[in-house]
Design a protein around this motif. Structure first.
Motif, mmCIF file in Angstrom:
data_model
loop_
_atom_site.group_PDB
_atom_site.id
_atom_site.type_symbol
_atom_site.label_atom_id
_atom_site.label_comp_id
_atom_site.label_asym_id
_atom_site.label_seq_id
_atom_site.Cartn_x
_atom_site.Cartn_y
_atom_site.Cartn_z
ATOM 1 N N SER A 127 0.836 -1.207 0.000
ATOM 2 C CA SER A 127 0.000 0.000 0.000
ATOM 3 C C SER A 127 0.868 1.254 0.000
ATOM 4 C CB SER A 127 -0.910 0.016 1.238
ATOM 5 O OG SER A 127 -1.861 -1.022 1.182
ATOM 6 N N THR A 136 -2.955 4.209 4.362
ATOM 7 C CA THR A 136 -2.626 2.772 4.365
ATOM 8 C C THR A 136 -3.210 2.113 5.602
ATOM 9 O OG1 THR A 136 -0.603 2.928 3.065
ATOM 10 C CG2 THR A 136 -0.690 1.169 4.712
ATOM 11 N N LEU A 145 -5.233 0.479 0.424
ATOM 12 C CA LEU A 145 -4.820 1.878 0.294
ATOM 13 C C LEU A 145 -6.047 2.688 -0.075
ATOM 14 C CD1 LEU A 145 -2.524 4.025 0.165
ATOM 15 C CD2 LEU A 145 -2.423 3.572 -2.300
#
Lengths: 383, 383
Positions: free
Chosen positions: B72, B194, B209
């Motif tokens: 992410s 994240t 994400l």
């Protein structure tokens, strides 16, 4: 349910499931932590990597654990800086990654086999990476990797002679092949090999990349550098251990599975042939994964048949799931020279652990009758 | 066993485990396949994404599912082309990713809180991405994200005024924070966030994400493009569904957990204080995740204590697992100005679902007695 799409997804096998179980809530420790239970988890993780590697004739240190085949393939391509050569029938993950490079496509024949002459012609002295799947994900066509790696070996000798220092690596995506081929990286002559747990009755979201000694890769993600500095992120212990169990399981049953799928093939094909619906079996009869039985009925709308069969709990697909879901025509079927009508009438049938002989017979009968019905309907419309 | 390292790894919670269960061997279908059971799996996958997104005040379409926080973070950084600004105490995955850019480090104070003046000074008109974790993974120090995003908003206005078209995005790694903070992306004012299943009692190997509308990212892996064209690879249905269950679970128990950990903190700290071993509690007392209790005993060799406590099945660590395992000194503890002796005597203690009040009391007593023993031993050596 009769599921004929094992190339798209496989159910998690009982042994893999059982193997993962303790690592979810009990031995859940971070393998990099300093206390004993974490160190034990570390040892079991490393042992799982060894076991995965052994199934392809490699050692644990030679493989990088990834989140699946797509990541493995993307990582493999970092061996190249500029020029790559890939087979035109490769999976989307290879083709899309190749697009980041100056790339050429190698042709295949009508059965999906590599055109070795075309390969040799295109293997210019500046190519750094060649990527050719061991077995195609739509046709099951098995490529002659040993011959291919021999050509690569010769090209390397030429480069040495000509003081050309451009490295040349061979990558193969063996995601589908691992189920039915006894893979040995040395025998295949590959420098890089992608394998995928999700296609061999292991957990989804875990794969590996075999990397021969001396092959230089670059990380695509940065962080803790857990996998030999090439891949970052806390090790996925439960999934890696499930992957190891699944890989050992398919390896242990290779011969039995081959015989089983050969029988299923035979039953299935005979049933379709006897139904007088003129099936065209696709792929290479001699060099094909035994659990693949792609077939076309030109003129038929395969999607309509799929919806019809759904009511009878028979599940099959027209091609690779990720491409088919976007309504794209199969680039693989185009590459082997099928007409639009042949492509529109194509099914990717792939047998697996969930299929018995009687399942396959029933499925073939239902497919035949659905196609006959469709042919009759079309004749009616024409009249 | 008394496990005090929940920041390194959390056990899979019962609800998340149960939620995943049907997707391993039963509803195992590829969500891109065309038949009904696969479409049902697709719908359940999308619903899980929605549920994950809702826990941070976003929609399913706003998040990209990844294989974890590291991926992410790496994906978030593709929002920048050249210049980034990160906090000096960020996790290794942020710092290593930042090294691919022209990057500067923002200073923190002695409690690990961002130095807002230093931030403003370094926020030059060419910075494209700022990355500041919501809560630090060693100290638990919570950063004033709303103030930070306000500074960023003003800088954006300046750029608009000056016809400077360089975009400016704020990313925050909320991996540790999700357990105890009621996160809302709009309220925080972040463009990218994240989150990580593995730290919140969800399965390992899955993260997300959040990407605000208008933020342009570039894929780091190429293939089927399953996640909005930004992330490729067959969707990990079981793990995503487990992640959703875990995220909802921590969200539902935020208040209860806060009270519980506050109590554990109090009990633990009092016990250590009464033991007359002069603990230095690290981090920011006002702005700290309530399950974090990092502490230093200058002069003590923390690693020796960890091995001693191991025999009593008390597990704790010296710092972030991935860095500590390489024998690196914590860059976080250096950044807050600890001396070498203070760093060497530091423990990262993080409470979690596995700890009761009596566990924590026992652990504090055992830690105290191990430290006393060690102090006596050292005095003996000196004499």
């Amino acid at each position: 349910m009769i599921y004929l799409d094992h190339a798209a997804a496989t159910p998690l096998g009982a042994k893999a499931k059982k193997a993962m179980e303790p690592y979810f809530a009990d031995d859940f420790f971070n393998p990099s932590a300093p206390y004993y239970p974490a160190k034990k988890v570390r040892a079991e993780y490393e042992s799982a990597k060894d076991r995965i590697a052994h199934t392809i004739g490699a050692k644990g240190n030679d493989i990088i654990i990834t989140a699946g085949a797509t990541e493995s393939i993307n990582l493999a391509f970092t061996a190249a800086a500029k020029k790559v050569l890939v087979l035109e029938t490769e999976h989307q993950s290879v083709l899309e990654t190749a697009k980041n490079f100056d790339h050429k496509l190698i042709k295949v024949d009508k059965t999906g086999l590599i055109d070795l002459k075309d390969f040799q012609n295109k293997l210019s002295s500046d190519i750094e990476l060649v990527s050719i799947s061991l077995a195609n994900n739509e046709l099951g066509t098995i490529q002659p990797l040993a011959e291919i790696s021999e050509i690569i070996r010769k090209e390397r000798q030429n480069r040495l002679k000509n003081k050309n220092k451009t490295p040349l690596y061979l990558h193969s995506d063996a995601s589908q092949a691992l189920n039915l081929i006894d893979i040995n990286v040395a025998r295949l002559g590959v420098d890089l090999l992608t394998i995928n747990s999700a296609k061999i009755y292991g957990p989804k979201g875990i794969g590996a990349l075999y990397v021969a000694h001396g092959v230089k890769l670059k990380p695509i993600t940065f962080g803790g550098g857990q996998e030999n500095g090439l891949r970052s992120g806390t090790e996925n212990v439960p999934l890696t251990i499930g992957f190891a169990a699944a890989a050992e399981e398919v390896k242990a049953h290779l011969n039995g599975n081959r015989k089983h799928y050969e029988k299923l093939q035979k039953v299935f094909k005979e049933e379709l042939k006897n139904a007088q619906i003129e099936p065209i079996f696709l792929g290479n009869k001699k060099h094909q994964l035994l659990n693949f039985c792609p077939v076309s009925f030109p003129g038929i709308d395969a999607e309509r048949i799929i919806y019809k069969l759904e009511d009878k709990e028979i599940y099959l697909s027209t091609g690779a799931a990720c491409a088919a879901s976007k309504g794209e025509k199969s680039h693989v079927l185009k590459a082997i020279g099928l007409t639009d009508a042949e492509i529109a009438g194509s099914f990717r049938i792939s047998f697996g652990a969930l299929n018995s002989e009687s399942d396959v017979k029933t499925a073939a009968k239902e497919i035949s009758s659905a196609i006959k019905e469709e042919l009759n309907r079309m004749r009616g419309e024409d009249a």
